[in-house]
Design a protein around this motif. Sequence first.
Motif, PDB file in Angstrom:
ATOM      1  N   ALA A  75       0.825  -1.200   0.000  1.00 23.88           N
ATOM      2  CA  ALA A  75       0.000   0.000   0.000  1.00 23.88           C
ATOM      3  C   ALA A  75       0.860   1.251   0.000  1.00 23.88           C
ATOM      4  O   ALA A  75       2.000   1.235   0.464  1.00 23.88           O
ATOM      5  N   TRP A  76       0.257   2.306  -0.513  1.00 21.40           N
ATOM      6  CA  TRP A  76       0.849   3.636  -0.439  1.00 21.40           C
ATOM      7  C   TRP A  76       0.072   4.436   0.599  1.00 21.40           C
ATOM      8  O   TRP A  76      -1.160   4.380   0.661  1.00 21.40           O
ATOM      9  N   PHE A  77       0.823   5.200   1.377  1.00 22.61           N
ATOM     10  CA  PHE A  77       0.260   6.106   2.363  1.00 22.61           C
ATOM     11  C   PHE A  77       0.803   7.506   2.101  1.00 22.61           C
ATOM     12  O   PHE A  77       1.805   7.671   1.406  1.00 22.61           O
ATOM     13  N   ARG A  81      -1.412  10.125   9.110  1.00 23.02           N
ATOM     14  CA  ARG A  81      -1.092   9.335   7.918  1.00 23.02           C
ATOM     15  C   ARG A  81      -2.374   8.710   7.393  1.00 23.02           C
ATOM     16  O   ARG A  81      -3.198   8.210   8.160  1.00 23.02           O
ATOM     17  N   GLU A  82      -2.557   8.742   6.068  1.00 20.18           N
ATOM     18  CA  GLU A  82      -3.763   8.160   5.484  1.00 20.18           C
ATOM     19  C   GLU A  82      -3.399   7.183   4.377  1.00 20.18           C
ATOM     20  O   GLU A  82      -2.389   7.330   3.673  1.00 20.18           O
ATOM     21  N   LEU A  83      -4.233   6.183   4.232  1.00 14.77           N
ATOM     22  CA  LEU A  83      -4.061   5.186   3.190  1.00 14.77           C
ATOM     23  C   LEU A  83      -4.508   5.785   1.860  1.00 14.77           C
ATOM     24  O   LEU A  83      -5.623   6.296   1.751  1.00 14.77           O
ATOM     25  N   VAL A  84      -3.648   5.715   0.877  1.00 15.82           N
ATOM     26  CA  VAL A  84      -3.941   6.266  -0.445  1.00 15.82           C
ATOM     27  C   VAL A  84      -4.489   5.175  -1.362  1.00 15.82           C
ATOM     28  O   VAL A  84      -5.539   5.335  -1.975  1.00 15.82           O
ATOM     29  N   CYS A 139       5.439   3.797   1.455  1.00 13.10           N
ATOM     30  CA  CYS A 139       4.743   2.539   1.221  1.00 13.10           C
ATOM     31  C   CYS A 139       4.953   1.588   2.397  1.00 13.10           C
ATOM     32  O   CYS A 139       5.850   1.787   3.226  1.00 13.10           O
ATOM     33  N   ALA A 140       4.107   0.600   2.465  1.00 16.04           N
ATOM     34  CA  ALA A 140       4.165  -0.379   3.544  1.00 16.04           C
ATOM     35  C   ALA A 140       3.606  -1.707   3.043  1.00 16.04           C
ATOM     36  O   ALA A 140       2.988  -1.767   1.973  1.00 16.04           O
ATOM     37  N   TYR A 173      -3.622  -2.275   9.634  1.00 17.54           N
ATOM     38  CA  TYR A 173      -2.866  -3.530   9.545  1.00 17.54           C
ATOM     39  C   TYR A 173      -1.520  -3.366   8.838  1.00 17.54           C
ATOM     40  O   TYR A 173      -0.843  -4.360   8.571  1.00 17.54           O
ATOM     41  N   TYR A 174      -1.164  -2.129   8.539  1.00 18.53           N
ATOM     42  CA  TYR A 174       0.142  -1.854   7.943  1.00 18.53           C
ATOM     43  C   TYR A 174       1.051  -1.204   8.986  1.00 18.53           C
ATOM     44  O   TYR A 174       0.591  -0.419   9.823  1.00 18.53           O
TER      45      TYR A 174
END
Length: 121
Positions: free
Chosen positions: A34-36, A44-47, A94-95, A107-108
């Motif tokens: 994922a990209w944040f 921080r937000e999930l993109v 990213c994560a 969960y990241y």
Amino acid sequence: VQLQASGGGLVQAGGSLGLSCAASGFNIRAYHMAWFRQAPGQERELVAAINRSGGTYYADSMKGRFTISRDNAKNTVYLRMNGLRPEDTAVYSCAATQNVQWRMAVYYNNWGQGTQVTVSS
């Protein structure tokens, strides 16, 4: 385990950028990725996220503008960003996760080195 994002920069509103996230120390084939992003003073937000099979998820404000992809052979994840807006200005990182709830940010962890994206109006 290391994740290194690159490709950020300064772009005018409406422009495009392509980000890369190179992984080392593990094989992304076994992970959902994922990209944040995190803007100053904000959480921080999930993109966007992509699962092991290539299925994708986007936050509402990114739908139709951003595209996440992966190249397992290169151990790299990508984020193509079109139609950039000033509010997209943030550090992007990213994560990875192996949790089945790959669409959920909680969960990241272990975000790698980010790259700055600045969108001017």
